[in-house]
Design an enzyme around this catalytic site. Structure first.
Site, short mmCIF file in Angstrom:
data_model
loop_
_atom_site.label_atom_id
_atom_site.label_comp_id
_atom_site.label_asym_id
_atom_site.label_seq_id
_atom_site.Cartn_x
_atom_site.Cartn_y
_atom_site.Cartn_z
N GLU A 19 0.82 -1.21 0.00
CA GLU A 19 0.00 0.00 0.00
C GLU A 19 0.85 1.26 0.00
O GLU A 19 0.45 2.29 -0.54
CB GLU A 19 -0.95 0.00 1.21
CG GLU A 19 -1.92 -1.17 1.25
CD GLU A 19 -2.73 -1.34 -0.04
OE1 GLU A 19 -2.98 -0.33 -0.74
OE2 GLU A 19 -3.09 -2.49 -0.35
N HIS A 22 1.49 2.32 -3.58
CA HIS A 22 0.38 3.09 -4.15
C HIS A 22 0.38 4.51 -3.57
O HIS A 22 0.21 5.49 -4.30
CB HIS A 22 -0.96 2.43 -3.82
CG HIS A 22 -1.16 1.09 -4.46
ND1 HIS A 22 -0.96 0.86 -5.80
CD2 HIS A 22 -1.58 -0.10 -3.94
CE1 HIS A 22 -1.24 -0.41 -6.08
NE2 HIS A 22 -1.61 -1.00 -4.97
#
Length: 362
Positions: A19, A22
């Protein structure tokens, strides 16, 4: 307890890294990130920092980064805020943000392997003639050969490498061979008859036949000090090789070479992580690197709802010069959810079945 703790450490770190990829790419391209969550579902704990809410959610098998204007049509994007909206960024920028997650997993694996090689050294197999394992029911077991035996000679010819052992047994043509071995300081002689057996590769595919006794070389290794450059090169190669094996494993599973029962889910990962932690931190770090490569590759599969599926949609948008219709996206998302849901049920079934079989055997 070790399994639970190591599972939390391994999965938590890998999800965070994914994550984070991202998140950082979104920030780099000026997209407003609304939420950064480890886990899905209801919020357990959370805090607001700047424009982003950071969460730890109840269901730990994943995470997400919610961006402003991520799904065009779901929320109104004000004209003055379009430069902060994900859906209003150029295709290549959105591609980079989506690709950031899997890329960071692969990059993290390289970093882990680099640290291991630089501080512990490069592992090198020790080329010896020591037997590491004797196959049950084999010709070697029948004549009394044991793990730990050091093969000194075959048919009066001295052996100094495992390749010599393998070649001389292979070239016996099925005739009896005389082995002189050293066991606990004593020299012993055994006469065994090699058996013609199927030779298989790493994926269990038959690649030919050869005469074998049923002995496996010892897996002794030594660590050699490595420079910064050597460690970096070895880490990249290790990540590449594991990525290749992951892709080939998927291909072989589709071809039914590898049975689907080999698939494991969270329970299996927790068990393996616990075993690696008990074996030492180096083993756990290697296991984490392996899982990071797996996570990166699997997320690139062209399945809707996975990063790979989004990358396919963005590639089509770049070719067509316009995004897919909302209906097409909705249908594909439902298909992707159905595929992942079915896969999750299947791997949980495999995990539970393994536990039941182990309980019945014990």
């Amino acid at each position: 307890m070790n399994s639970v703790l190591s599972f939390i450490i391994v999965l938590g770190v890998l999800i965070f890294v994914h994550e984070l990829g991202h998140f950082l790419l979104a920030k780099a391209f000026g997209v407003r990130v609304l939420k950064f969550s480890l886990g899905f579902g209801n919020k357990l704990v959370g805090w607001q920092r700047g424009e982003t809410e950071y969460l730890i959610s109840v269901f730990p098998l994943g995470g997400y980064v919610k961006m402003y204007g991520e799904h065009q049509g779901d929320e109104e994007v004000r004209p003055e805020e379009r430069h902060r909206s994900f859906s209003h960024k150029k295709v290549w920028q959105r591609f980079g943000i989506v690709f950031g997650g899997p890329f960071f997993n692969l990059l993290f694996a390289v970093l882990l392997f680099f640290c291991m090689f630089f501080f512990a050294g490069l592992p090198e197999p020790v080329d010896s003639t020591r037997i590491g394992e004797v196959t049950a029911g084999s010709a070697a077991e029948q004549v009394g050969l044991k793990a730990g035996d050091l093969i000194r000679a075959i048919n009066s010819a001295p052996t100094t490498s495992w390749l010599q052992v393998s070649e001389r047994i292979k070239e016996s043509g099925g005739n009896e061979v005389t082995l002189v071995v050293e066991r606990q300081g004593q020299e012993l002689t055994f006469i065994a008859k090699p058996i013609l057996q199927k030779e298989k590769n790493l994926f269990g595919e038959e690649v030919g036949q050869r005469y074998m006794l049923g002995i496996v070389r010892s897996d002794e290794i030594r660590y050699r000090a490595a420079s910064l450059g050597e460690s970096c090169q070895a880490a990249v190669m290790q990540t590449w090789n594991l990525g290749y094996l992951t892709v080939m494993g998927i291909v072989k599973m589709i071809q039914r070479v590898i049975p689907a029962s080999e698939l494991g889910g969270p329970i299996r990962i927790a068990e393996l992580a616990g075993q690696q932690m008990e074996a030492g931190w180096m083993n756990l770090l290697y296991f984490m690197g392996l899982l990071s490569v797996n996570l990166g590759i699997l997320n690139l599969l062209p399945v809707p709802v996975l990063d790979g599926g989004h990358l396919v949609f963005l590639s089509l948008e770049a070719v067509r010069r316009r995004p897919l219709s909302d209906k097409s996206m909705e249908i594909s998302q439902k298909i992707g959810i159905a595929i992942l849901g079915t896969l999750m049920v299947f791997v949980f079934y495999n995990d539970i079945l393994r536990l039941v079989k182990r309980w019945l055997i014990s």
